[in-house]
Design a protein around this motif. Structure first.
Motif, mmCIF file in Angstrom:
data_model
loop_
_atom_site.group_PDB
_atom_site.id
_atom_site.type_symbol
_atom_site.label_atom_id
_atom_site.label_comp_id
_atom_site.label_asym_id
_atom_site.label_seq_id
_atom_site.Cartn_x
_atom_site.Cartn_y
_atom_site.Cartn_z
ATOM 1 N N ASP A 60 0.830 -1.205 0.000
ATOM 2 C CA ASP A 60 0.000 0.000 0.000
ATOM 3 C C ASP A 60 0.864 1.255 0.000
ATOM 4 O OD1 ASP A 60 -2.652 1.356 0.292
ATOM 5 O OD2 ASP A 60 -1.742 2.022 2.172
ATOM 6 N N SER A 61 1.881 1.284 0.850
ATOM 7 C CA SER A 61 2.759 2.455 0.896
ATOM 8 C C SER A 61 3.548 2.603 -0.399
ATOM 9 C CB SER A 61 3.725 2.341 2.086
ATOM 10 O OG SER A 61 3.026 2.399 3.310
ATOM 11 N N GLU A 62 3.948 1.487 -0.990
ATOM 12 C CA GLU A 62 4.679 1.540 -2.257
ATOM 13 C C GLU A 62 3.797 2.095 -3.369
ATOM 14 O OE1 GLU A 62 7.377 -2.341 -0.979
ATOM 15 O OE2 GLU A 62 5.805 -2.531 -2.508
ATOM 16 N N ALA A 63 2.538 1.670 -3.394
ATOM 17 C CA ALA A 63 1.620 2.164 -4.421
ATOM 18 C C ALA A 63 1.349 3.655 -4.243
ATOM 19 C CB ALA A 63 0.312 1.375 -4.368
ATOM 20 N N ARG A 64 1.195 4.088 -3.000
ATOM 21 C CA ARG A 64 0.953 5.506 -2.748
ATOM 22 C C ARG A 64 2.173 6.344 -3.126
ATOM 23 N NH1 ARG A 64 0.590 6.864 2.356
ATOM 24 N NH2 ARG A 64 -0.390 8.858 1.836
ATOM 25 N N ALA A 65 3.358 5.840 -2.837
ATOM 26 C CA ALA A 65 4.572 6.570 -3.204
ATOM 27 C C ALA A 65 4.696 6.669 -4.719
ATOM 28 C CB ALA A 65 5.797 5.880 -2.609
ATOM 29 N N ARG A 66 4.421 5.574 -5.388
ATOM 30 C CA ARG A 66 4.494 5.576 -6.853
ATOM 31 C C ARG A 66 3.511 6.592 -7.441
ATOM 32 N NH1 ARG A 66 5.809 2.446 -11.297
ATOM 33 N NH2 ARG A 66 4.255 2.484 -12.963
ATOM 34 N N SER A 67 2.300 6.613 -6.925
ATOM 35 C CA SER A 67 1.302 7.562 -7.422
ATOM 36 C C SER A 67 1.711 9.001 -7.128
ATOM 37 C CB SER A 67 -0.061 7.264 -6.789
ATOM 38 O OG SER A 67 -0.545 5.997 -7.193
ATOM 39 N N ALA A 68 2.318 9.207 -5.962
ATOM 40 C CA ALA A 68 2.758 10.561 -5.604
ATOM 41 C C ALA A 68 3.814 11.063 -6.577
ATOM 42 C CB ALA A 68 3.295 10.571 -4.176
ATOM 43 N N VAL A 69 4.733 10.194 -6.949
ATOM 44 C CA VAL A 69 5.762 10.591 -7.916
ATOM 45 C C VAL A 69 5.135 10.824 -9.288
ATOM 46 C CG1 VAL A 69 7.876 9.892 -9.091
ATOM 47 C CG2 VAL A 69 7.573 9.369 -6.664
ATOM 48 N N GLN A 70 4.292 9.901 -9.716
ATOM 49 C CA GLN A 70 3.696 9.996 -11.051
ATOM 50 C C GLN A 70 2.936 11.303 -11.237
ATOM 51 O OE1 GLN A 70 1.064 6.747 -12.003
ATOM 52 N NE2 GLN A 70 1.150 7.165 -14.201
#
Length: 258
Positions: A129-139
């Motif tokens: 979940d944290s990895e997905a949120r970080a990825r979305s934040a960067v994108q």
């Protein structure tokens, strides 16, 4: 008479400054994020500083507070807003802008890179979940970051190119090919930068067979290998991450630009 005294507010000029890069980062974030800030901002605005900090050790601690030991935690996605703000601001020195974009690349690719390292086991500290949120934040910020390309120095452009292929679109290859032409002319195949930009262009083309072949060739030649059963995207980003780190290490020995 009311004898109750309100707590005295700490004035900005009374905050212990710490090393010069901390003061500069604080000024940038104060201007770009005047409202509510993520919890990691306390490292910039808190009144306590580590007396052992110099620029290098502060940067290590600051970046580690956001992406702790190359793992995503629940607060990572919010903390990346600080990194984006620093990457977008001209006051941030070129070397630190490179480091900021490099950190964004790392945060966006944690899941794939760690999967490639531990396959077929699940990464020990995985937090999907944290990895997905970080990825979305960067994108969400990639268009703004790439919009700085014309104004950026060559070193930061290299990091931006790596970030661009993490989130490829139909326009990625047509945009990157002319932008990286100078690098391909100046840095032949077999050099760190030359191999890196050529691999970026292979990834931008989104041709699975070419990506697999290039990943295999680069792994055999120079880079830490991964199991052949690993999904090709994870293998490719694992190699690209190693290459970007090597490019960054080389840039510490030469001026990174204005």
């Amino acid at each position: 008479m009311d004898t109750h005294a309100e707590p005295e507010q700490t004035r900005p000029d009374t905050i212990v400054s710490g090393p010069p890069i901390r003061r500069l980062f604080r000024d940038v974030i104060a201007d770009r994020m005047p409202g509510r800030r993520p919890p990691q901002a306390v490292m910039l605005f808190g009144s306590k500083t580590d007396p052992c900090w110099d620029d290098r050790s502060f940067l290590t601690d600051f970046y580690n507070e956001i992406l702790h030991q190359d793992t995503c935690q629940p607060a990572t996605a919010d903390g990346l807003a600080l990194v984006v703000a620093l990457a977008l601001d001209e006051r941030t020195p070129a070397r630190q802008r490179f480091q900021a974009v490099d950190l964004l690349f790392s945060a966006a690719t944690v899941a794939e890179r760690h999967l490639a390292e531990t396959w077929p086991a699940t990464p020990q500290h995985a937090d999907p979940d944290s990895e997905a949120r970080a990825r979305s934040a960067v994108q969400a910020h990639v268009p703004h970051l790439l919009g700085r390309w014309p104004a950026e120095c060559p070193a930061v452009r290299l990091a931006l190119a790596g970030l661009a292929v993490v989130f490829p679109t139909d326009r990625t290859l047509p945009a990157l090919t002319p932008r990286l032409r100078t690098f391909t002319h100046q840095h032949p195949q077999g050099t760190d930068i030359g191999d890196y930009v050529r691999f970026v262009l292979v990834l931008a083309a989104q041709d699975g067979d070419r990506i697999l072949a290039a990943t295999e060739n680069l792994t055999d030649a120079h880079w830490t290998g991964t199991a052949r059963g690993v999904p090709i995207r994870a293998r490719a980003l694992h190699v690209l991450g190693q290459m970007l780190t090597k490019v960054g290490t080389g840039l510490t020995r030469v001026p990174a630009g204005p």
